[in-house]
Design a protein around this motif. Structure first.
Motif, mmCIF file in Angstrom:
data_model
loop_
_atom_site.group_PDB
_atom_site.id
_atom_site.type_symbol
_atom_site.label_atom_id
_atom_site.label_comp_id
_atom_site.label_asym_id
_atom_site.label_seq_id
_atom_site.Cartn_x
_atom_site.Cartn_y
_atom_site.Cartn_z
ATOM 1 N N GLN A 80 128.118 9.632 4.852
ATOM 2 C CA GLN A 80 126.878 9.846 5.666
ATOM 3 C C GLN A 80 126.713 11.252 5.564
ATOM 4 O O GLN A 80 125.541 11.723 5.143
ATOM 5 C CB GLN A 80 126.772 9.242 6.977
ATOM 6 N N LEU A 81 127.776 11.997 5.703
ATOM 7 C CA LEU A 81 127.479 13.618 5.784
ATOM 8 C C LEU A 81 127.234 13.917 4.295
ATOM 9 O O LEU A 81 126.257 14.962 4.128
ATOM 10 C CB LEU A 81 128.816 14.299 6.079
ATOM 11 N N GLN A 82 127.867 13.515 3.354
ATOM 12 C CA GLN A 82 127.706 13.708 1.856
ATOM 13 C C GLN A 82 126.082 13.138 1.428
ATOM 14 O O GLN A 82 125.611 14.162 0.833
ATOM 15 C CB GLN A 82 128.478 12.775 0.977
ATOM 16 N N ALA A 83 125.685 12.144 2.162
ATOM 17 C CA ALA A 83 124.270 11.893 1.721
ATOM 18 C C ALA A 83 123.211 12.826 2.550
ATOM 19 O O ALA A 83 122.243 13.037 1.688
ATOM 20 C CB ALA A 83 123.944 10.525 2.410
ATOM 21 N N GLU A 84 123.802 13.496 3.457
ATOM 22 C CA GLU A 84 122.556 14.322 4.089
ATOM 23 C C GLU A 84 122.833 15.722 3.254
ATOM 24 O O GLU A 84 121.621 16.181 2.955
ATOM 25 C CB GLU A 84 123.335 14.812 5.534
ATOM 26 N N ARG A 92 127.618 19.589 -5.593
ATOM 27 C CA ARG A 92 129.051 19.302 -5.429
ATOM 28 C C ARG A 92 129.963 20.359 -6.572
ATOM 29 O O ARG A 92 129.550 20.149 -7.740
ATOM 30 C CB ARG A 92 129.599 17.704 -5.754
ATOM 31 N N ASN A 93 130.728 21.062 -5.725
ATOM 32 C CA ASN A 93 131.489 21.906 -6.601
ATOM 33 C C ASN A 93 132.646 22.391 -6.279
ATOM 34 O O ASN A 93 132.561 23.287 -5.127
ATOM 35 C CB ASN A 93 130.735 23.063 -6.902
ATOM 36 N N ALA A 98 129.296 29.633 -3.988
ATOM 37 C CA ALA A 98 127.988 30.282 -3.577
ATOM 38 C C ALA A 98 127.365 29.261 -2.660
ATOM 39 O O ALA A 98 127.851 28.028 -2.308
ATOM 40 C CB ALA A 98 127.002 30.450 -4.627
ATOM 41 N N PRO A 99 126.709 29.783 -1.499
ATOM 42 C CA PRO A 99 125.653 28.668 -0.649
ATOM 43 C C PRO A 99 125.177 27.664 -1.387
ATOM 44 O O PRO A 99 124.873 27.891 -2.529
ATOM 45 C CB PRO A 99 125.036 29.494 -0.019
ATOM 46 N N GLY A 100 125.209 26.450 -0.650
ATOM 47 C CA GLY A 100 124.346 25.441 -1.266
ATOM 48 C C GLY A 100 125.460 24.464 -1.912
ATOM 49 O O GLY A 100 125.009 23.605 -2.987
ATOM 50 N N GLN A 101 126.660 24.994 -1.789
ATOM 51 C CA GLN A 101 127.580 23.776 -2.442
ATOM 52 C C GLN A 101 128.638 23.108 -1.496
ATOM 53 O O GLN A 101 128.643 23.699 -0.327
ATOM 54 C CB GLN A 101 128.340 24.647 -3.329
ATOM 55 N N THR A 110 134.063 19.952 2.703
ATOM 56 C CA THR A 110 134.017 21.592 2.733
ATOM 57 C C THR A 110 132.578 21.683 2.546
ATOM 58 O O THR A 110 132.174 21.646 1.133
ATOM 59 C CB THR A 110 134.862 22.125 2.164
ATOM 60 N N ILE A 111 131.977 22.728 3.120
ATOM 61 C CA ILE A 111 130.484 23.047 2.910
ATOM 62 C C ILE A 111 130.412 24.509 3.078
ATOM 63 O O ILE A 111 130.790 25.280 3.882
ATOM 64 C CB ILE A 111 129.683 22.443 4.045
#
Length: 749
Positions: A80-84, A92-93, A98-101, A110-111
């Motif tokens: 569910q978190l990955q879908a968000e 996905r990296n 950088a931000p946004g990965q 990890t975000i």
């Protein structure tokens, strides 16, 4: 005949040569022209300066969904978190550069969260990890070290609120623009930008030579400042007068404003494409329109594509003419490489990238017209300057994209194959906070038509019964869950007609306990109870639970012969579910200006309309209804989850309702036809299956309620409904509000 004085001479007449007369005339014309030009320049300077220093553009309001807040113990899965994150266009990296990965490893996500200005202030980009266990989130760590109790993601941008003739743009500040974009833009469009005075004769000569050499127009001589002047103040007509105006405005802009100020304006003004009937202006919106992500996260190939589009957004439209767009992009990349803006490795990688574009119109998550309809209506009622709607304000809503998606999916799948005329409405509410999280206005969820959730007023049937029973239970000395109600034939006058209410199964049971009358949704005992309480009392109950308008009640209204919208039903049940505490349902949380200053914040007024003891007893009866009563299919479908709820069926099977809740979420479902014809469905056979499907897919939490003070489990006679000792035979054990007993309980009470 007059005579001249002696010695007087005739005046000498000087005749000027023709060329002197011409020069004199030309001089006077030049002075006049200079005066006119000076006057025009003064006027033009005033107009340009005033417009440039004020609000340059109408900027649409930005509508955001809720921000996903994370905390240990939260019932959320890794998927569910990955879908968000995917909805937010995170990439996905595993390198997390950088931000946004984000990255995923076993039970961790990890975000690298983007920077965002939340309602309580700006938060910089930051790295954190979320660890999951079998029940949800186990722990959260910042920088994989410091353990914290809270983290959040930035909210999804779901809509730009455009007025009919408004241009679409998303303002960016110069410091937010990547250096590669700024330097690449100047390289392609205006290399001498920081050295000329708004007009560059050298650029004109260079363009003229390039065009002569090519035998066609391959390069323009306008500076970036001239392009800005044309876009902001002039038409696109190719006339000498327009070019003169363009040059004068460019000179004024360069004289009055700094180069950075002009460059920032250009970045926000330039035309980059067309979203159906709406023009896309500025690199901020262009980045979202083509790639659905902010400027700061663009790759070199994406930067080059945007810069390349300036030459002709229609001609190089990458969605219509991908080959043209790639060729133009690669040319820009080559120039960047030659001027050392890219190294060889970056250049070669960028050349190998295919076009990764989002579908046209999908750069926003604007697929929720019914919910946005509710937001717009609420904004019109909020007390702030409505002119601010075109100044780039931010509107923060309670929309839960996951809940909205599931509600729409449930409606679409459950109605597939049924009567084509059958329609639906659904509201998902966090009843503890009175927040509308999702709203479906019809089975065609993407169609911005009639919003049945807000505007369809339909007979509610047995949905009204909890209102009546709560009023009775709020009189503990008079009524309890065990109070016996007569289920026997009844005849009375209603609306100047003889009326004989019947139970659904056309049978009568004699005396029945109050809890059975409600959970089995018996009509005759309910009418008797309502008449015993009095119609004014029931009307007052509707008001206390949150109905904002007065309705005229008659005896048939005790069985739901009144018309309410699904929103109004949800408001009633919000108070029922929230232990008698009323709060107005809302979609809008707050409104801020572009800099994050609050213009509006939802008031937090909450009103206790019923004591918790009374609502506890009612909820107990509604739980019974979902386990053994008219909604027993709910317990059969999800036997490990405790729900409370009530079915509703209007006369002649025109409307099917179910409104119920778990520990946190209230869901109201309505089915019917717009022409008010019968649908042949009851609340349990029509609306309830949608309720079940939603919670099966979305997940549910069992209701947990603790006995309030002054409530205890009491033994009642199953025959008389009177309190008796627990040692007696044939008893009902039910929660009850403690009442002073005048005598010792026995089996004869």
């Amino acid at each position: 005949m007059s005579t001249r004085s002696k010695g007087a001479r005739a005046p000498k007449i000087v005749v000027r040569p023709w060329w002197q007369k011409l020069l004199l005339t030309l001089g006077k014309m030049a002075l006049a022209l200079l005066f006119v030009l000076a006057t025009y320049l003064i006027y033009l300077d005033s107009k340009v300066t005033r417009a440039f220093t004020g609000q340059k553009w109408q900027v649409p309001a930005q509508i955001y969904a809720r921000s996903l807040e994370l905390y240990p113990g939260m019932a959320l899965t890794s998927l569910q978190l990955q879908a968000e994150l995917e909805q937010l266009q995170y990439q996905r990296n595993p390198a997390m550069t950088a931000p946004g990965q984000y990255s995923v490893s076993r039970n961790h996500v990890t975000i690298f969260r983007r920077a965002f200005t939340y309602l309580d202030g700006n938060e910089p980009a930051t790295l954190f990890s979320v660890e999951f266990n079998a029940s949800g989130i186990n722990r959260i760590r910042y920088r994989q070290q410091q353990e914290v109790n809270f983290a959040r993601l930035e909210p999804q941008l779901i809509e730009h609120l455009l007025s009919p003739h408004q241009e679409d743009r998303e303002l960016v500040r110069l410091e937010q623009v990547p250096s590669l974009l700024k330097e690449g833009l100047l390289l392609i469009e205006d290399r001498d930008f920081y050295h000329h005075r708004g007009v560059s004769p050298l650029s004109v000569l260079r363009a003229l030579w390039a065009n002569i050499s090519a035998g066609r127009t391959v390069q323009g001589g306008s500076t970036l400042t001239q392009q800005l002047a044309k876009n902001m103040y002039l038409t696109s007509d190719r006339t000498l007068l327009r070019k003169v105006n363009e040059a004068m405005i460019a000179l004024i802009l360069d004289y009055r404003f700094s180069k950075d100020h002009i460059l920032e304006a250009y970045l926000n003004e330039i035309f980059l494409g067309q979203n159906h009937a709406t023009a896309v202006h500025g690199f901020g919106l262009g980045s979202r329109f083509y790639f659905a992500k902010p400027l700061t996260e663009l790759r070199p190939d994406e930067v080059a594509l945007l810069i390349g589009l300036l030459k002709g957004p229609s001609f190089y439209d990458p969605r219509r003419y991908p080959e043209r767009a790639i060729n133009r992009r690669d040319l820009v990349l080559r120039l960047m490489f030659e001027q050392h803006l890219l190294d060889n490795e970056q250049y070669q990688q960028a050349l190998q990238q295919p076009l990764h574009l989002v579908p046209r119109g999908q750069y926003l998550n604007a697929r929720f017209p019914a919910y946005l309809d509710a937001v717009k209506k609420e904004l019109r009622q909020i007390n702030f300057d409505q002119r601010l709607l075109s100044s780039g304000i931010k509107v923060f809503t309670f929309l839960d994209p996951g809940a909205q998606h599931q509600a729409e999916l449930t409606v679409r799948q459950q109605l597939a194959g049924k009567d084509e005329q059958l329609q639906a409405a659904m509201l998902v509410v966090n009843y503890q906070r009175a927040e509308i999280q999702a709203l479906v206005g019809g089975k065609e969820s993407g169609f911005a038509g009639f919003n049945r959730a807000l505007d369809a007023r339909r007979q509610i049937g047995s949905i009204i019964k909890p209102v009546i029973y709560l009023e009775a239970l709020n009189q503990p000395g008079r009524f309890s869950l065990a109070t016996m109600l007569d289920d026997k034939p009844l005849s009375l006058r209603s609306n100047n007609q003889d009326w004989q209410p019947q139970n659904f199964d056309k049978t009568f049971r004699g005396p029945v306990p109050l809890i059975t009358a409600l959970s089995a949704s018996l009509n005759v005992p309910t009418v008797r109870l309502g008449l015993q309480l009095g119609l004014p009392t029931v009307s007052e109950g509707l008001r206390k639970l949150g109905l904002q308008r007065r309705v005229n009640l008659h005896p048939a209204a005790l069985l739901g012969a009144i018309e309410l919208s699904p929103l109004e039903v949800s408001q009633l049940y919000q108070t029922l579910a929230n232990d008698g505490v009323y709060q107005t349902l809302a979609t809008v949380q707050a409104v801020t200006d572009q800099d994050g200053h609050r213009l509006y914040h939802r008031p937090g007024q909450r009103y206790s309309r019923y004591p918790v003891q009374s609502t506890y007893l009612l909820q107990h009866a509604l739980i019974t209804a979902s386990q053994t009563g008219t909604a027993k299919a709910l317990a059969q479908a999800m036997p490990t989850t405790v729900f409370a709820g009530k079915t509703g069926t209007s006369s002649d099977y025109r409307d099917s309702w179910f409104s119920g809740f778990d520990q946190q979420t209230l869901l109201t479902v309505w089915l019917g036809r717009d022409d008010n014809q019968a649908i042949g469905l009851t609340g349990s056979s029509g609306a309830l299956p949608l309720f079940i499907d939603y919670f099966k897919q979305q997940g549910a939490q069992s209701i947990i309620r603790y006995l309030p003070e002054q409530v205890q489990v009491q033994a009642f006679s199953a025959k008389t409904g009177a309190p008796v000792a627990e040692t007696c035979a044939n008893i009902l054990l039910l929660p009850a509000i403690s009442v002073e007993m005048q005598q010792q309980l026995s089996c004869d009470n």
